[in-house]
Design a protein around this motif. Structure first.
Motif, PDB file in Angstrom:
ATOM      1  N   LYS A   1      -7.992   6.648   3.506  1.00  0.00           N
ATOM      2  CA  LYS A   1      -8.812   6.613   4.707  1.00  0.00           C
ATOM      3  C   LYS A   1     -10.108   7.383   4.518  1.00  0.00           C
ATOM      4  CE  LYS A   1      -4.741   6.249   7.708  1.00  0.00           C
ATOM      5  NZ  LYS A   1      -3.965   6.897   8.796  1.00  0.00           N
TER       6      LYS A   1
ATOM      7  N   GLU B   1       2.474   2.008   3.222  1.00  0.00           N
ATOM      8  CA  GLU B   1       1.833   0.851   3.835  1.00  0.00           C
ATOM      9  C   GLU B   1       1.539  -0.214   2.786  1.00  0.00           C
ATOM     10  OE1 GLU B   1      -1.233   1.990   7.022  1.00  0.00           O
ATOM     11  OE2 GLU B   1      -1.152   3.778   5.761  1.00  0.00           O
ATOM     12  N   LYS B   2       1.556  -1.469   3.216  1.00  0.00           N
ATOM     13  CA  LYS B   2       1.236  -2.556   2.294  1.00  0.00           C
ATOM     14  C   LYS B   2      -0.176  -2.423   1.765  1.00  0.00           C
ATOM     15  CE  LYS B   2       4.480  -5.827   4.414  1.00  0.00           C
ATOM     16  NZ  LYS B   2       4.620  -7.113   5.166  1.00  0.00           N
ATOM     17  N   LYS B   3      -1.112  -2.058   2.642  1.00  0.00           N
ATOM     18  CA  LYS B   3      -2.507  -1.936   2.209  1.00  0.00           C
ATOM     19  C   LYS B   3      -2.714  -0.753   1.274  1.00  0.00           C
ATOM     20  CE  LYS B   3      -4.065   0.741   6.239  1.00  0.00           C
ATOM     21  NZ  LYS B   3      -4.995   0.762   7.400  1.00  0.00           N
ATOM     22  N   ALA B   4      -1.767   0.159   1.248  1.00  0.00           N
ATOM     23  CA  ALA B   4      -1.850   1.309   0.346  1.00  0.00           C
ATOM     24  C   ALA B   4      -1.134   1.054  -0.975  1.00  0.00           C
ATOM     25  CB  ALA B   4      -1.272   2.547   1.015  1.00  0.00           C
ATOM     26  N   GLY B   5      -0.540  -0.150  -1.131  1.00  0.00           N
ATOM     27  CA  GLY B   5       0.043  -0.521  -2.405  1.00  0.00           C
ATOM     28  C   GLY B   5       1.522  -0.247  -2.559  1.00  0.00           C
TER      29      GLY B   5
ATOM     30  N   LYS C   1      -1.898   8.089  -3.089  1.00  0.00           N
ATOM     31  CA  LYS C   1      -2.891   7.064  -3.409  1.00  0.00           C
ATOM     32  C   LYS C   1      -2.881   6.696  -4.884  1.00  0.00           C
ATOM     33  CE  LYS C   1      -7.912   6.280  -3.194  1.00  0.00           C
ATOM     34  NZ  LYS C   1      -9.223   6.871  -2.808  1.00  0.00           N
TER      35      LYS C   1
ATOM     36  N   HIS D   1       3.742  -3.146   9.058  1.00  0.00           N
ATOM     37  CA  HIS D   1       2.881  -3.298   7.880  1.00  0.00           C
ATOM     38  C   HIS D   1       3.234  -2.295   6.791  1.00  0.00           C
ATOM     39  CE1 HIS D   1       0.431  -6.036  10.239  1.00  0.00           C
ATOM     40  NE2 HIS D   1       0.321  -5.105  11.181  1.00  0.00           N
ATOM     41  N   CYS D   2       4.507  -1.863   6.783  1.00  0.00           N
ATOM     42  CA  CYS D   2       5.008  -0.913   5.800  1.00  0.00           C
ATOM     43  C   CYS D   2       6.285  -1.450   5.174  1.00  0.00           C
ATOM     44  CB  CYS D   2       5.303   0.447   6.436  1.00  0.00           C
ATOM     45  SG  CYS D   2       3.892   1.225   7.247  1.00  0.00           S
TER      46      CYS D   2
END
Length: 335
Positions: free
Chosen positions: A274, A104-108, A77, A130-131
């Motif tokens: 998460k 993941e994209k949402k994780a940067g 993270k 999405h990765c």
């Protein structure tokens, strides 16, 4: 199977030889790769999972010091933690060997891929689920900076006493005192002396203050994260604290096997990006079993986290000591 692992398995021909998986999720990826797998994890729950699955897993703030053909990093993270991991992996890997970065994209992951540029030109291998999967090949031998270079420090003063808090990359609130902990610190002078458990110790500020308040206290600091446990040790060493300190890696409050006069916690409710409440809820429900007669539980938590029913169900009562700045201080004792 985790989505990140699924992306890796779309390119099985890329992975062979002796591979180090860094920060991998708990799934069957290791069994699906035709390679010799070792694990480096700073999450004790993940480490235990891989040990029980029969893999060579290291729970530490440094990777296993051995030769690898490839490294696959699942992005953490914290940006600074990724820099730390990349430097250590580049140092053990050597030249002309690949480091893969997946996330993941949402994780940067796109921002994380830019951090690869300090080591070599990154190449995007795949994008799915999405990765993204990126790769670099180390071009030159890298040296690891001293641990001190990675430390962040901040000061806290109480009763004309100064503390220097030390925190490694990835540790909660690494470079400042978080608001939640600020709310409980004024109450620490009221905590019952003796054997005290700091659940989710982070950089160790709660343990350090309790040690300053009463050098005869025996502090047990527990956390799931290896960087947090090491940070707590560094905080005690930096402040020349003579109070007895025990640091223990755990996955849950039920892993603790001792009895205490008090349990104090600013409990975590995130794992990576998460939200995860189970560890904190278990603390509320099962901490009574770890308390000596008349032992106390002190918890600070975001106001929206309704821990009061769990504490009342276990202790038969729960007192709100404070409710301000978006945080509540919960108190109960073992009558």
């Amino acid at each position: 199977m985790d989505a990140k692992s699924e992306v890796l398995l779309r390119q099985p021909e890329l992975f062979s030889g002796n591979i180090l998986l860094v920060n991998p999720p708990q799934d069957q990826l290791s069994q699906s790769l035709d390679a010799t797998i070792s694990i480096w994890s700073w999450n004790f729950a993940d480490h235990q999972y891989f040990l029980q699955s029969g893999y060579h897993s290291v729970f530490d703030i440094v990777p296993p010091q051995q030769s690898f053909d490839q490294v696959i990093i699942f992005i953490p993270k914290a940006k600074e933690l990724l820099n730390y991991v990349l430097e250590h992996c580049a140092a053990i890997l050597g030249q002309d060997k690949p480091i893969f970065l997946v996330g993941e994209k949402k994780a940067g992951i796109e921002g994380a891929a830019k951090q690869l540029q300090a080591f070599a030109k990154p190449v995007k291998i795949d994008s799915a689920r999405h990765c993204q999967l990126w790769q670099i090949k180390i071009q030159q031998q890298h040296q690891v900076k001293p641990l001190e270079a990675w430390l962040k420090h901040y000061q806290y003063t109480f009763n004309q006493t100064h503390l220097d808090i030390c925190a490694l990359p990835g540790v909660f609130s690494q470079d400042h005192l978080d608001i939640g902990t600020q709310q409980i610190l004024p109450f620490l002078a009221q905590v019952k002396a003796g054997k005290i458990l700091d659940f989710g110790c982070g950089a160790g500020i709660i343990s350090a203050i309790l040690a300053k308040l009463n050098p005869k206290n025996h502090m047990t600091a527990v956390d799931i994260d290896a960087f947090a446990l090491h940070s707590t040790q560094l905080t005690f060493a930096r402040n020349n604290l003579t109070t007895q300190l025990t640091t223990i890696a755990i996955t849950d409050i039920r892993d603790v096997d001792d009895r205490f006069n008090a349990i104090v916690s600013n409990p975590p409710f995130h794992q990576g990006i998460k939200t995860h409440y189970q560890a904190s809820e278990n603390l509320c429900q099962f901490s009574k079993n770890l308390l000596k007669p008349a032992g106390e539980l002190w918890i600070v938590a975001n106001r929206f986290l309704n821990y009061q029913p769990f504490i009342e169900n276990s202790f038969g009562h729960c007192q709100i000591k404070s409710d301000q700045n978006g945080f509540k201080i919960f108190y109960a004792n073992k009558k």
